[in-house]
Structure formats: C-alpha cells, structure tokens
Design a protein around this motif. Structure first.
Motif, mmCIF file in Angstrom:
data_model
loop_
_atom_site.group_PDB
_atom_site.id
_atom_site.type_symbol
_atom_site.label_atom_id
_atom_site.label_comp_id
_atom_site.label_asym_id
_atom_site.label_seq_id
_atom_site.Cartn_x
_atom_site.Cartn_y
_atom_site.Cartn_z
ATOM 1 N N MET A 158 0.844 -1.181 0.000
ATOM 2 C CA MET A 158 0.000 0.000 0.000
ATOM 3 C C MET A 158 0.889 1.244 0.000
ATOM 4 S SD MET A 158 -3.434 0.675 0.048
ATOM 5 C CE MET A 158 -3.693 -1.039 -0.207
ATOM 6 N N LYS A 159 0.558 2.191 -0.832
ATOM 7 C CA LYS A 159 1.367 3.395 -0.996
ATOM 8 C C LYS A 159 0.959 4.469 0.018
ATOM 9 C CE LYS A 159 2.487 6.778 -4.520
ATOM 10 N NZ LYS A 159 2.122 7.329 -5.798
ATOM 11 N N ASN A 160 1.960 5.166 0.574
ATOM 12 C CA ASN A 160 1.664 6.278 1.485
ATOM 13 C C ASN A 160 1.049 7.435 0.718
ATOM 14 O OD1 ASN A 160 2.489 5.155 3.901
ATOM 15 N ND2 ASN A 160 4.597 5.839 3.656
ATOM 16 N N LEU A 161 0.060 8.069 1.333
ATOM 17 C CA LEU A 161 -0.618 9.207 0.716
ATOM 18 C C LEU A 161 -0.039 10.516 1.227
ATOM 19 C CD1 LEU A 161 -4.365 8.113 0.946
ATOM 20 C CD2 LEU A 161 -2.952 8.228 -1.098
ATOM 21 N N GLU A 162 0.141 11.434 0.316
ATOM 22 C CA GLU A 162 0.562 12.794 0.650
ATOM 23 C C GLU A 162 -0.638 13.698 0.455
ATOM 24 O OE1 GLU A 162 3.882 13.787 1.319
ATOM 25 O OE2 GLU A 162 4.501 11.684 1.325
ATOM 26 N N ILE A 163 -0.737 14.743 1.248
ATOM 27 C CA ILE A 163 -1.896 15.628 1.190
ATOM 28 C C ILE A 163 -2.052 16.275 -0.197
ATOM 29 C CG2 ILE A 163 -0.717 17.639 2.180
ATOM 30 C CD1 ILE A 163 -4.413 16.577 2.668
ATOM 31 N N GLU A 164 -0.952 16.600 -0.845
ATOM 32 C CA GLU A 164 -1.046 17.229 -2.175
ATOM 33 C C GLU A 164 -1.662 16.265 -3.188
ATOM 34 O OE1 GLU A 164 -0.717 20.429 -2.811
ATOM 35 O OE2 GLU A 164 -0.230 20.652 -0.686
ATOM 36 N N THR A 165 -1.309 14.997 -3.106
ATOM 37 C CA THR A 165 -1.886 13.982 -3.990
ATOM 38 C C THR A 165 -3.383 13.848 -3.741
ATOM 39 O OG1 THR A 165 0.205 12.782 -3.965
ATOM 40 C CG2 THR A 165 -1.745 11.553 -4.672
ATOM 41 N N VAL A 166 -3.776 13.834 -2.479
ATOM 42 C CA VAL A 166 -5.189 13.694 -2.124
ATOM 43 C C VAL A 166 -5.986 14.901 -2.617
ATOM 44 C CG1 VAL A 166 -6.809 13.575 -0.182
ATOM 45 C CG2 VAL A 166 -4.757 12.133 -0.217
ATOM 46 N N LYS A 167 -5.428 16.094 -2.476
ATOM 47 C CA LYS A 167 -6.107 17.296 -2.982
ATOM 48 C C LYS A 167 -6.384 17.148 -4.478
ATOM 49 C CE LYS A 167 -4.197 20.729 0.223
ATOM 50 N NZ LYS A 167 -3.272 21.879 0.322
ATOM 51 N N LYS A 168 -5.383 16.695 -5.231
ATOM 52 C CA LYS A 168 -5.553 16.533 -6.680
ATOM 53 C C LYS A 168 -6.629 15.503 -7.006
ATOM 54 C CE LYS A 168 -0.924 18.017 -7.868
ATOM 55 N NZ LYS A 168 0.443 17.600 -8.062
ATOM 56 N N ILE A 169 -6.642 14.408 -6.258
ATOM 57 C CA ILE A 169 -7.640 13.355 -6.490
ATOM 58 C C ILE A 169 -9.047 13.868 -6.171
ATOM 59 C CG2 ILE A 169 -8.454 11.110 -5.642
ATOM 60 C CD1 ILE A 169 -5.404 10.374 -5.434
ATOM 61 N N LEU A 170 -9.178 14.612 -5.085
ATOM 62 C CA LEU A 170 -10.489 15.165 -4.729
ATOM 63 C C LEU A 170 -10.937 16.217 -5.748
ATOM 64 C CD1 LEU A 170 -10.126 15.424 -0.844
ATOM 65 C CD2 LEU A 170 -11.328 13.668 -2.167
ATOM 66 N N GLU B 74 4.959 16.609 8.976
ATOM 67 C CA GLU B 74 5.258 16.290 7.580
ATOM 68 C C GLU B 74 5.583 14.825 7.339
ATOM 69 O OE1 GLU B 74 8.230 19.089 6.392
ATOM 70 O OE2 GLU B 74 6.951 20.784 6.940
ATOM 71 N N ASP B 75 6.183 14.169 8.316
ATOM 72 C CA ASP B 75 6.596 12.783 8.083
ATOM 73 C C ASP B 75 5.556 11.774 8.554
ATOM 74 O OD1 ASP B 75 6.941 13.217 10.782
ATOM 75 O OD2 ASP B 75 8.878 12.215 10.909
ATOM 76 N N ARG B 76 4.312 12.199 8.717
ATOM 77 C CA ARG B 76 3.245 11.289 9.171
ATOM 78 C C ARG B 76 2.736 10.487 7.984
ATOM 79 N NH1 ARG B 76 -0.669 8.327 10.658
ATOM 80 N NH2 ARG B 76 -1.554 8.585 12.732
ATOM 81 N N ALA B 77 2.994 9.209 8.015
ATOM 82 C CA ALA B 77 2.571 8.324 6.930
ATOM 83 C C ALA B 77 1.121 7.885 7.139
ATOM 84 C CB ALA B 77 3.480 7.113 6.859
#
Length: 178
Positions: A1-13, A40-43
């Motif tokens: 399972m890949k770690n999610l970054e907030i910037e990636t989630v924003k783009k998906i939403l 920042e390092d919270r996976a």
C-alpha cells in the motif's frame, strides 16, 4: 500500500469534483489532517473524513477505483461511544476552498479529543504533537473532553475516555514545565 501525501489527495479530490460536477465538502481527520497540522513525516495509507456535502458512496467508489482506501462518514461523532464535542463542525478550519471543493480540518482542540476517543498509543502521540504544536491550554482540553462526555450516551467506556483525558492533560502539563 502506498503512502498518501496531502497534495496527492487534494488533486484526487479535485478530479472527483471535476468528473462528477458535484460539490464536495469534507473534514479530514487522521494522518492526512496531521500533515496539514504540520507533521510532515506522518505516513498514512487511507483517507479518513466526515463528508458534509457530496455523495459519500460515490466518493468512496471513486477512491476505491483509484486504489485508495477510505473510511468515510457523514458523522464522525458516531465512530465512538464517546461523542465529539458539540460545535466541532462549526469550529473546523477551511484549508482549501476552490470551485466545488472545500477541505477542512478539525480545530486542534477537537482533533485532540477525536484522537483520545480512540486512544491507541499512536493516537496519543498524534494528539500530543498537535497540543504542543498549537500550544493548547490543558484546561481547555479538559473542557472539550467534558463537552464530549456530556454529548455521549451513558456507557462505562466514558470512564476509560476520562482516564485517558486526565493522563494526557497531566503529561502535557509536565512537558510544558520542562
């Protein structure tokens, strides 16, 4: 399972809103919220959120098609016997508002209570990070905890929550002294 970054989630939403033409308003909690609070390092591998506007099930299936696990609800207060403090939705802070997408995070005091409701060791650390980061007042944390208890159904689980709350506040006070 890949770690999610907030910037990636924003783009998906943003993609979800664009593809569906729907409005989406949600309160992020969990690991993604911690990234927004500055850890920042919270996976994290999933999206935990309360969906205030938008089709929760359509969003869930959209995320599933993208391979992103999600725990979504229209009422995060129902995730525990211990309720959320009254007014948590009104105190939530907007972190992104564009087109038909609004992303919020809980007020830091409410976030601490949300974490202490579940009460794992990781939750305790997350709550401590937010409390220290925002220099939260221990007495105000207790007040928020009492509001949560007041809004909860009567259950012996409230004793465990109150115990976690007291231990947390004691530890926070000790750390502030040093």
């Amino acid at each position: 399972m890949k770690n999610l970054e907030i910037e990636t989630v924003k783009k998906i939403l943003e993609e979800f809103v664009k593809d569906t033409g729907e409005q989406l308003e949600l309160i992020l909690i969990g690991g993604l919220a911690l990234q927004l609070y500055g850890l920042e390092d919270r996976a994290t591998i999933d999206i935990d959120a309360e969906v205030e506007k938008g089709d929760l099930f359509k969003l869930f299936h959209f995320l599933k098609e993208k391979g992103i696990p999600a725990d979504l609800s229209e009422n995060i207060a129902g995730w525990s016997v211990v309720s959320m403090p009254e007014g948590y939705r009104e105190r939530a802070k907007i972190v992104l508002q564009e087109n038909n997408l609004v992303i919020k995070i809980l007020d830091p005091y409410d976030f601490v209570i949300a974490k202490l409701r579940r009460g794992t060791q990781e939750d305790f650390k997350d709550a401590l990070f937010v409390a220290k980061r925002f220099n939260l007042n221990p007495e105000k944390i207790l007040e928020h905890g009492e509001l949560a208890i007041k809004n909860s159904i009567k259950d012996t689980a409230l004793f465990n929550f109150k115990n976690r709350l007291d231990i947390f506040v004691k530890e926070l006070k000790e750390e502030k002294k040093s």
